[in-house]
Structure formats: structure tokens, C-alpha cells
Scaffold this motif. Structure first.
Motif, PDB file in Angstrom:
ATOM      1  N   UNK A  71      37.438  19.313 -26.428  1.00 24.77           N
ATOM      2  CA  UNK A  71      37.985  18.236 -27.248  1.00 24.77           C
ATOM      3  C   UNK A  71      39.472  18.063 -26.944  1.00 24.77           C
ATOM      4  N   UNK A  72      40.165  19.182 -26.753  1.00 27.72           N
ATOM      5  CA  UNK A  72      41.582  19.130 -26.387  1.00 27.72           C
ATOM      6  C   UNK A  72      41.761  18.475 -25.026  1.00 27.72           C
ATOM      7  N   UNK A  73      40.955  18.860 -24.060  1.00 26.39           N
ATOM      8  CA  UNK A  73      41.064  18.264 -22.714  1.00 26.39           C
ATOM      9  C   UNK A  73      40.776  16.770 -22.753  1.00 26.39           C
ATOM     10  N   UNK A  74      39.814  16.401 -23.567  1.00 21.44           N
ATOM     11  CA  UNK A  74      39.466  14.980 -23.693  1.00 21.44           C
ATOM     12  C   UNK A  74      40.651  14.193 -24.256  1.00 21.44           C
ATOM     13  N   UNK A  75      41.339  14.790 -25.244  1.00 19.15           N
ATOM     14  CA  UNK A  75      42.507  14.121 -25.810  1.00 19.15           C
ATOM     15  C   UNK A  75      43.619  13.994 -24.766  1.00 19.15           C
ATOM     16  N   UNK A  76      43.850  15.056 -23.996  1.00 24.32           N
ATOM     17  CA  UNK A  76      44.916  15.028 -22.993  1.00 24.32           C
ATOM     18  C   UNK A  76      44.651  13.936 -21.951  1.00 24.32           C
ATOM     19  N   UNK A  77      43.402  13.784 -21.537  1.00 24.89           N
ATOM     20  CA  UNK A  77      43.056  12.728 -20.581  1.00 24.89           C
ATOM     21  C   UNK A  77      43.285  11.354 -21.212  1.00 24.89           C
ATOM     22  N   UNK A  78      42.882  11.214 -22.474  1.00 25.89           N
ATOM     23  CA  UNK A  78      43.104   9.970 -23.230  1.00 25.89           C
ATOM     24  C   UNK A  78      44.601   9.644 -23.267  1.00 25.89           C
ATOM     25  N   UNK A  79      45.427  10.656 -23.530  1.00 25.03           N
ATOM     26  CA  UNK A  79      46.878  10.472 -23.600  1.00 25.03           C
ATOM     27  C   UNK A  79      47.463  10.208 -22.218  1.00 25.03           C
ATOM     28  N   UNK A  80      46.915  10.865 -21.202  1.00 21.43           N
ATOM     29  CA  UNK A  80      47.440  10.732 -19.839  1.00 21.43           C
ATOM     30  C   UNK A  80      47.295   9.320 -19.289  1.00 21.43           C
ATOM     31  N   UNK A  81      46.317   8.579 -19.774  1.00 25.84           N
ATOM     32  CA  UNK A  81      46.180   7.179 -19.354  1.00 25.84           C
ATOM     33  C   UNK A  81      47.446   6.401 -19.688  1.00 25.84           C
ATOM     34  N   UNK A  82      47.993   6.662 -20.879  1.00 30.63           N
ATOM     35  CA  UNK A  82      49.230   6.013 -21.321  1.00 30.63           C
ATOM     36  C   UNK A  82      50.432   6.560 -20.544  1.00 30.63           C
ATOM     37  N   UNK A  83      50.492   7.873 -20.373  1.00 32.37           N
ATOM     38  CA  UNK A  83      51.647   8.506 -19.726  1.00 32.37           C
ATOM     39  C   UNK A  83      51.790   8.037 -18.283  1.00 32.37           C
ATOM     40  N   UNK A  84      50.685   8.031 -17.550  1.00 30.77           N
ATOM     41  CA  UNK A  84      50.733   7.717 -16.123  1.00 30.77           C
ATOM     42  C   UNK A  84      50.378   6.264 -15.812  1.00 30.77           C
ATOM     43  N   UNK A  85      50.039   5.499 -16.891  1.00 26.95           N
ATOM     44  CA  UNK A  85      49.649   4.100 -16.716  1.00 26.95           C
ATOM     45  C   UNK A  85      48.535   3.965 -15.685  1.00 26.95           C
ATOM     46  N   UNK A  86      47.486   4.779 -15.882  1.00 27.08           N
ATOM     47  CA  UNK A  86      46.339   4.803 -14.972  1.00 27.08           C
ATOM     48  C   UNK A  86      45.052   4.824 -15.770  1.00 27.08           C
ATOM     49  N   UNK A  87      44.006   4.251 -15.216  1.00 24.31           N
ATOM     50  CA  UNK A  87      42.703   4.338 -15.863  1.00 24.31           C
ATOM     51  C   UNK A  87      42.196   5.779 -15.758  1.00 24.31           C
ATOM     52  N   UNK A  88      41.378   6.139 -16.742  1.00 25.96           N
ATOM     53  CA  UNK A  88      40.896   7.513 -16.815  1.00 25.96           C
ATOM     54  C   UNK A  88      40.206   7.960 -15.534  1.00 25.96           C
ATOM     55  N   UNK A  89      39.394   7.097 -14.947  1.00 25.04           N
ATOM     56  CA  UNK A  89      38.627   7.516 -13.772  1.00 25.04           C
ATOM     57  C   UNK A  89      39.471   7.617 -12.504  1.00 25.04           C
ATOM     58  N   UNK A  90      40.771   7.384 -12.628  1.00 25.20           N
ATOM     59  CA  UNK A  90      41.686   7.534 -11.489  1.00 25.20           C
ATOM     60  C   UNK A  90      42.595   8.760 -11.638  1.00 25.20           C
ATOM     61  N   UNK A  91      42.456   9.481 -12.746  1.00 28.23           N
ATOM     62  CA  UNK A  91      43.379  10.581 -13.050  1.00 28.23           C
ATOM     63  C   UNK A  91      42.911  11.904 -12.470  1.00 28.23           C
ATOM     64  N   UNK A  92      43.820  12.595 -11.793  1.00 26.15           N
ATOM     65  CA  UNK A  92      43.609  13.974 -11.353  1.00 26.15           C
ATOM     66  C   UNK A  92      44.672  14.843 -12.017  1.00 26.15           C
TER      67      UNK A  92
END
Length: 396
Positions: free
Chosen positions: A180-201
Motif C-alpha cells: 500500500x505504501x509503494x502504491x502511494x509512492x508511485x501515485x505521488x511520483x506521477x506528480x513529482x516527475x510529471x510522468x504517467x505511472x506506466x513510464x516510471x522506474x
């Protein structure tokens, strides 16, 4: 209103959200019912003010009734029926539950079936679910599972090198936790890096009293450090993390302790506590190390080396441009010396932290890498309760 619940065998931790704006749920209170079936204590915190109630709660149902009555008494709700949805954190969903789900009878049966995989956590969750269902029969009940996020791992990353029949007959495989924590971080990272979730590493280090790391490839869990149980992977507050499995047999022969006693020691008396002999709390261990305590210093060095080794390993497995290395949870968010030591030990990755940024206060997230760093390094505050709230909203 949406209530978020994290229940144990003798406790119910909760947070209440007001949903005036779907895009911005507001936390109105949080609290803890503890010592259920012993003598009972309920603490509710509203706007920094704590309300404490000593009350016998013979079971989870009585605890739930007390919680709801105090909500009304404190005027945070008009009536219990104002709570339209309840989101539950459930530790283990096995390999069948791969996303947040409504808690139907079939799903509750799956939680029950997985008690063998999470005997310390799933029973409390199930008891709590039944108690809230009895008290609020019209509320939508939703389950968010720590294991579900990791069900995207490929077979090569979740299989163990044990007999294949152990997997088919006994479900022995890596499940991973803190999902659940990892899911939140990915959700937040979309905003931080201005990237869609499926593009995040990302490589996310969830370092608390319990700790794990997740390699996130294209927005999905690709590998993680915890395994069949949360005992695997990193050195933690009281957990050993990965060790030579033959140690268990050896210590049994040397001490006469059985496998259950030794596993209990590996869970509750090892890690930072076991090596430092000071504390399971990283703050205490760091303080002792700074005063010259050699065992505490060894514990800090061991801890940071193990974290660094997994970061380098996961960077190799992702084998693509990494958007960021993220530190989160209690130790990851707040222990600057740990972040600094970990990044210094990731030699192959050419990481570099800006010391001023590393020590700077922040409320949400902060990039702490210097211009010399080959990858961005961030500290990000996780918010599992908000993630559960948002997931529950989808079912309403």
C-alpha cells in the motif's frame, strides 16, 4: 465520511476522512483502540487534542461500538450511518488478490485461507471486518492488501530455489509486503516527475521498524526484498532479514531451542536490537553509535550496507533509466545519516546527496541529490491511510 482501519489481534488503529472534495479528502481524526479483551483503552486525537477513554472491551465488536459512540459524542459525525465506506488494511491476500476489492464473503474466505501465511495479522483484520460489518451493515467495506501490489512480479523474481512442489502444494513463494505504501509512492511520483505511472522506474526504500525495498519497473512491482513472510530481506528493528537458513538447525543443536523459538528470536530479538544490544529504534542506535558504542556502530554499518546492496541489485534488474531513488517511512523519511551512508555505499551508481537538503525539513517530498548525482534521490512522506481512502472512494 470514510473510515480507514488497520486492525491487529488486540487493537484497532483508525483514521476518519471527510469527503467534501473527492480530490482532496481531509483527515478529521485518528485513533487507537488497544488492549482489546484485556482492560481496554481508546485514544482519539482531533486537531492535536487527545481524548482518552478507559473502557473494558471484551472483543472487537465492543471496541467498534465504543469507537462509533465516541465519534457521535465528540460530534465528528452526526450518526454512525454518516460513514459510507470503510477501507481495511489487510496484510496477506495470497496470490489470488491482485488489487483492492470489495469485501464480499468470498474475499473474506480468501483472507481466512491465508491465515496460514500471515497468522499474526490476518485474524485481527478478519475479526475487525466482521465487527464493523455488524455495526454498520450499509457501509461499503473495501480491502487493501499489502501483498496485492507485488503480484505483478515475474516468476523469476518470486520463485524460490526450493522443490517446485513446495510452490504448487504449499504456496511457498515471495509475496512481498508494504504494497500500500509503494502504491502511494508511485501515485505521488506521477506528480513529482510529471510522468504517467506506466513510464516510471523507481527504487523505493520503505525503511521503518520493519523495512523493505521495491524495484518498480513501468509503475509496477518488479522485485522486492520481503518474501514468503516479512522476516526476509533487509535487517530491521528486531528482524534479522536474510540469513543462512542452516543457522536455525545449528542454533537448535547448540541451545536445545526448537524451530519455533528460534524463528521467534529472528523476528523479535534480532536486527538492530540483536546486533547493537541497545534498541530496536534507529534513533537510539544512531545516538549510541555517535557516543562511541561499537556494537551500535556495527549495527548502523551493517544496516546501511545491506540496504545499499539491494539498491544496486535492483538497479541492475530494472536495467533501464531510473527516475529516482526514494526513501520513505519512519527511518527513510527522517534519518539523514542513514540516507547518506546508504548512498555512499552504492558505489557503482554514482549517487551523491546534498548535505543541506538531506537535513532540511519538509512536509511532503524533497529532492536531496546534488548536481553530481547520476540519479535523483528523494525523501517522500508515505501516506498509506490516504491511499486506502482513495481506493475505497472508487467503490462508492
Amino acid at each position: 465520511m470514510i473510515l480507514v482501519v488497520n486492525a491487529g489481534s488486540s487493537s484497532i488503529k483508525f483514521k476518519l476522512f471527510n469527503i467534501k472534495d473527492i480530490k482532496n479528502p481531509i483527515s478529521t481524526l485518528d485513533g487507537l483502540a488497544e488492549r482489546i479483551s484485556v482492560d481496554g483503552k481508546l485514544t482519539i486525537e482531533i486537531n492535536g487534542e487527545k481524548h482518552v477513554f478507559e473502557s473494558e472491551m471484551k472483543d472487537h465488536l465492543e471496541a467498534v461500538k465504543l469507537i462509533l459512540s465516541k465519534f457521535t459524542e465528540l460530534k465528528v459525525i452526526g450518526k454512525p450511518e454518516d460513514i459510507k465506506g470503510i477501507g481495511f488494511r489487510v496484510v496477506h491476500g495470497g496470490d489470488k488478490i491482485v488489487k483492492t476489492v470489495e469485501l464480499t464473503n468470498d474475499i473474506k474466505k480468501t483472507i481466512e485461507d491465508n491465515i496460514r501465511l500471515a497468522p499474526l495479522h490476518n485474524p485481527g483484520a478478519l475479526t475487525s471486518i466482521n465487527a464493523f460489518q455488524a455495526s454498520l451493515p450499509n457501509a461499503k467495506l473495501v480491502g487493501c492488501f499489502d501483498t496485492s501490489y507485488h503480484q505483478t512480479m515475474p516468476e523469476i523474481n518470486y520463485m524460490y530455489t526450493t522443490p517446485y512442489k513446495w510452490y504448487t502444494d504449499y504456496k511457498v513463494r515471495k509475496y512481498g509486503f508494504h504494497g500500500i505504501s509503494y502504491e502511494y509512492i508511485v501515485y505521488k511520483a506521477q506528480e513529482i516527475f510529471n510522468k504517467k505511472q506506466d513510464k516510471l522506474n523507481l527504487i523505493v526504500c520503505h525503511l521503518g521498524n520493519g523495512g523493505s525495498i521495491c524495484a518498480i519497473k513501468n509503475g509496477k512491482s518488479y522485485n522486492t526484498t520481503m518474501g514468503l513472510t516479512p522476516l526476509a530481506g533487509l535487517m530491521m528493528g528486531t528482524r534479522s532479514g536474510d540469513i543462512d537458513p542452516s543457522i536455525i538447525q545449528y542454533i537448535s543443536k547448540e541451545t536445545g531451542k526448537d524451530i519455533y523459538e528460534i524463528t521467534d528470536i529472528l523476528n523479535k530479538q534480532s536486527g538492530l536490537q540483536g546486533v547493537s544490544e541497545v534498541s530496536s529504534d534507529m534513533r537510539d542506535v544512531i545516538a549510541a553509535a555517535e557516543k562511541g558504542n561499537k556494537k551500535a556502530s556495527l549495527a548502523v554499518e551493517l544496516y546501511t550496507q545491506i540496504v545499499a546492496d539491494f539498491i544496486v541489485k535492483f538497479a541492475n534488474q530494472i536495467n533501464d533509466k531510473i527516475d529516482g531513488i526514494i526513501f520513505t517511512a519512519g527511518v527513510g523519511e527522517n534519518a539523514g545519516v542513514i540516507r547518506e551512508k546508504v548512498t555512499q555505499k552504492c558505489g557503482l551508481l554514482d549517487l551523491n546527496i546534498d548535505s543541506n537538503l538531506n537535513d532540511e525539513k519538509y512536509s511532503d517530498y524533497l529532492v536531496i541529490s546534488s548536481a553530481k548525482s547520476k540519479m535523483p534521490i528523494l525523501k517522500v512522506r508515505t501516506n498509506e491511510e490516504l491511499m486506502i481512502c482513495n481506493q475505497t472512494l472508487k467503490f462508492l
